[in-house]
Scaffold this active site. Sequence first.
Site, PDB file in Angstrom:
ATOM      1  N   SER A  53      -3.596  -1.290   3.431  1.00 22.68           N
ATOM      2  CA  SER A  53      -3.650  -0.541   4.694  1.00 22.68           C
ATOM      3  C   SER A  53      -3.706   0.949   4.401  1.00 22.68           C
ATOM      4  CB  SER A  53      -2.414  -0.827   5.563  1.00 22.68           C
ATOM      5  OG  SER A  53      -1.244  -0.366   4.918  1.00 22.68           O
ATOM      6  N   ILE A  55      -3.866   4.805   3.650  1.00 29.60           N
ATOM      7  CA  ILE A  55      -4.483   5.639   2.609  1.00 29.60           C
ATOM      8  C   ILE A  55      -4.925   4.788   1.417  1.00 29.60           C
ATOM      9  CG2 ILE A  55      -3.950   7.442   0.913  1.00 29.60           C
ATOM     10  CD1 ILE A  55      -2.131   8.741   3.068  1.00 29.60           C
ATOM     11  N   SER A 179       4.761  12.925  -1.513  1.00 30.35           N
ATOM     12  CA  SER A 179       4.731  13.361  -0.112  1.00 30.35           C
ATOM     13  C   SER A 179       5.211  14.800  -0.029  1.00 30.35           C
ATOM     14  CB  SER A 179       5.658  12.473   0.707  1.00 30.35           C
ATOM     15  OG  SER A 179       5.936  13.080   1.948  1.00 30.35           O
ATOM     16  N   TYR A 205      13.532   8.567   1.264  1.00 29.96           N
ATOM     17  CA  TYR A 205      12.080   8.677   1.025  1.00 29.96           C
ATOM     18  C   TYR A 205      11.771   9.991   0.294  1.00 29.96           C
ATOM     19  CZ  TYR A 205       7.144   9.264   2.410  1.00 29.96           C
ATOM     20  OH  TYR A 205       5.781   9.473   2.421  1.00 29.96           O
ATOM     21  N   LYS A 209      10.422  10.614  -3.519  1.00 28.48           N
ATOM     22  CA  LYS A 209       9.121  11.276  -3.700  1.00 28.48           C
ATOM     23  C   LYS A 209       9.296  12.523  -4.583  1.00 28.48           C
ATOM     24  CE  LYS A 209       6.445   8.587  -1.189  1.00 28.48           C
ATOM     25  NZ  LYS A 209       5.240   7.928  -1.703  1.00 28.48           N
ATOM     26  N   THR A 240      -1.815   6.791   9.800  1.00 29.58           N
ATOM     27  CA  THR A 240      -1.864   5.471   9.151  1.00 29.58           C
ATOM     28  C   THR A 240      -0.850   4.549   9.819  1.00 29.58           C
ATOM     29  OG1 THR A 240      -0.127   6.075   7.577  1.00 29.58           O
ATOM     30  CG2 THR A 240      -2.393   6.526   6.893  1.00 29.58           C
TER      31      THR A 240
HETATM   32  N1  LIG Z   1       0.375   8.971   5.971  1.00 24.75           N
HETATM   33  C1  LIG Z   1       0.961  10.113   5.651  1.00 24.75           C
HETATM   34  O1  LIG Z   1       0.997  11.086   6.425  1.00 24.75           O
HETATM   35  C2  LIG Z   1       1.608  10.265   4.315  1.00 24.75           C
HETATM   36  C3  LIG Z   1       2.170  11.508   4.001  1.00 24.75           C
HETATM   37  C4  LIG Z   1       2.749  11.673   2.747  1.00 24.75           C
HETATM   38  C5  LIG Z   1       2.745  10.633   1.842  1.00 24.75           C
HETATM   39  N2  LIG Z   1       2.202   9.435   2.190  1.00 24.75           N
HETATM   40  C6  LIG Z   1       2.243   8.364   1.193  1.00 24.75           C
HETATM   41  O2  LIG Z   1       0.999   7.729   1.128  1.00 24.75           O
HETATM   42  C7  LIG Z   1       1.161   6.378   0.683  1.00 24.75           C
HETATM   43  C8  LIG Z   1       0.412   5.451   1.613  1.00 24.75           C
HETATM   44  O3  LIG Z   1       1.044   5.483   2.884  1.00 24.75           O
HETATM   45  P1  LIG Z   1       0.294   5.226   4.259  1.00 24.75           P
HETATM   46  O4  LIG Z   1       0.571   6.377   5.116  1.00 24.75           O
HETATM   47  O5  LIG Z   1      -1.106   4.802   3.998  1.00 24.75           O
HETATM   48  O6  LIG Z   1       1.192   4.043   4.851  1.00 24.75           O
HETATM   49  P2  LIG Z   1       0.911   2.475   5.036  1.00 24.75           P
HETATM   50  O7  LIG Z   1      -0.287   2.268   5.836  1.00 24.75           O
HETATM   51  O8  LIG Z   1       2.203   1.910   5.518  1.00 24.75           O
HETATM   52  O9  LIG Z   1       0.639   2.007   3.564  1.00 24.75           O
HETATM   53  C9  LIG Z   1       1.669   1.753   2.665  1.00 24.75           C
HETATM   54  C10 LIG Z   1       1.313   0.509   1.925  1.00 24.75           C
HETATM   55  O10 LIG Z   1       2.295   0.320   0.912  1.00 24.75           O
HETATM   56  C11 LIG Z   1       2.555  -1.069   0.888  1.00 24.75           C
HETATM   57  N3  LIG Z   1       3.868  -1.329   0.304  1.00 24.75           N
HETATM   58  C12 LIG Z   1       5.087  -0.913   0.722  1.00 24.75           C
HETATM   59  N4  LIG Z   1       6.044  -1.391  -0.065  1.00 24.75           N
HETATM   60  C13 LIG Z   1       5.421  -2.142  -1.006  1.00 24.75           C
HETATM   61  C14 LIG Z   1       5.868  -2.903  -2.097  1.00 24.75           C
HETATM   62  N5  LIG Z   1       7.161  -3.024  -2.377  1.00 24.75           N
HETATM   63  N6  LIG Z   1       4.955  -3.519  -2.880  1.00 24.75           N
HETATM   64  C15 LIG Z   1       3.647  -3.434  -2.594  1.00 24.75           C
HETATM   65  N7  LIG Z   1       3.149  -2.751  -1.561  1.00 24.75           N
HETATM   66  C16 LIG Z   1       4.034  -2.105  -0.769  1.00 24.75           C
HETATM   67  C17 LIG Z   1       2.488  -1.533   2.302  1.00 24.75           C
HETATM   68  O11 LIG Z   1       2.268  -2.937   2.307  1.00 24.75           O
HETATM   69  P3  LIG Z   1       2.786  -3.910   3.498  1.00 24.75           P
HETATM   70  O12 LIG Z   1       1.908  -3.539   4.652  1.00 24.75           O
HETATM   71  O13 LIG Z   1       2.570  -5.261   2.963  1.00 24.75           O
HETATM   72  O14 LIG Z   1       4.214  -3.533   3.752  1.00 24.75           O
HETATM   73  C18 LIG Z   1       1.307  -0.720   2.814  1.00 24.75           C
HETATM   74  O15 LIG Z   1       0.081  -1.413   2.632  1.00 24.75           O
HETATM   75  C19 LIG Z   1       2.659   6.127   0.660  1.00 24.75           C
HETATM   76  O16 LIG Z   1       3.159   6.270  -0.652  1.00 24.75           O
HETATM   77  C20 LIG Z   1       3.220   7.237   1.533  1.00 24.75           C
HETATM   78  O17 LIG Z   1       4.534   7.577   1.192  1.00 24.75           O
HETATM   79  C21 LIG Z   1       1.642   9.212   3.408  1.00 24.75           C
END
Ligand SMILES: NC(=O)c1ccc[n+]([C@@H]2O[C@H](COP(=O)([O-])OP(=O)(O)OC[C@H]3O[C@@H](n4cnc5c(N)ncnc54)[C@H](OP(=O)(O)O)[C@@H]3O)[C@@H](O)[C@H]2O)c1
Length: 321
Positions: A53, A55, A179, A205, A209, A240
């Site tokens: 899902s 990013i 992050s 979190y 990070k 996301t």
């Molecule tokens: N979006 C933002 O604004 C933002 C900002 C700063 C940093 N980030 C970082 O970007 C990365 C991606 O986040 P996102 O925003 O795209 O969120 P997201 O859509 O929730 O994606 C996170 C993904 O990580 C997976 N995940 C969580 N725990 C896991 C585990 N133990 N083993 C395997 N997979 C796992 C989730 O899988 P399930 O769906 O199966 O739980 C999900 O597919 C993260 O590291 C987040 O901290 C995002």
Amino acid sequence: MLARTADAVLEGTVVGSFSSLGLSARRALPAWPGDPELHALRDKTVLVTGAGSGIGAECARQLAMLGARVLLGVRTPSKGTATVSWIRASVPGADVDVVDIDVADLSSVRRAARHVLSVEPRLDVVIHNAGVLPKERELTADGHEVTLATHVLGPLLLSELLRPALRASGSSRVVFVSSGGMYTQGLAVDDPEYAQGEYKGAVAYARTKRMQVSLVPLLAHRWAVDGIAVHAMHPGWANTPGVVDALPGFHRLMRPLLRDARAGADTIVWLAAARPAPESGHFWHDRHRRSAFRLPGTKHDEHDVMRLWEFCRDALDLPMR
Ligand SMILES: NC(=O)c1ccc[n+]([C@@H]2O[C@H](COP(=O)([O-])OP(=O)(O)OC[C@H]3O[C@@H](n4cnc5c(N)ncnc54)[C@H](OP(=O)(O)O)[C@@H]3O)[C@@H](O)[C@H]2O)c1
């Protein structure tokens, strides 16, 4: 010079830098590094965790577009198969496979690493993208606090186990998706499992990070002997499923200014594919190196990093070198 100043001004503001405005403005500056070449990752194999899902999925799609064979590391199998179909619909002939992995579960990490090593003698890029922001303190099957396991311990163990395949690449890259939230926290070296004080998911979190970013210079040194470069980056604020679930108020308020997942994946893909290779051991945002510190009271020194590293090495039973 003017471009560097304009970028620094943006960097000084949080909303200007982290929102979609930051990336659009920086892209227009002359100092913006070029996109990777069309087939930059042909014959390369990349593993992306949390690729079902947000990013991670978009990042996997971009990497497939650049010609990579992409392994989608997911813990929810249905999300893996859906992402494979989604990528193939937009990148005909994409070479994409699913690897089952729960990065917070060390047995699962070991199983996944064994599987990858058995099918991929060479691995060129690993992207530690899986991330979680829990509401309450949870422990994993191994007894570790869940953000520590997801963002730090699981990724460290996975990288270490995959070292033979990364070494075989001759010039591989590991990327930690951190992050901007980490700027708010110092290095929690006295309590890495967040066992003391009132638990707040957003703090857990941000602390973990921060740990990712703090360990990257040490890992760059450790892994250089195997030709493995390592980077930390932050994607800015992207729209996301993770943000909708974990930060609904923030999402409602900031929605018009959030980046799309593609913009969130931009620097990850660039770090994975840019030539010449970005210098190992640094923290990046929008294709430029950034300071790891913004706020007073959040600095650490090499001694703190070494203490954190020793904690992780003990927890994972890693070799000295
Ligand atoms: N979006 C933002 O604004 C933002 C900002 C700063 C940093 N980030 C970082 O970007 C990365 C991606 O986040 P996102 O925003 O795209 O969120 P997201 O859509 O929730 O994606 C996170 C993904 O990580 C997976 N995940 C969580 N725990 C896991 C585990 N133990 N083993 C395997 N997979 C796992 C989730 O899988 P399930 O769906 O199966 O739980 C999900 O597919 C993260 O590291 C987040 O901290 C995002």
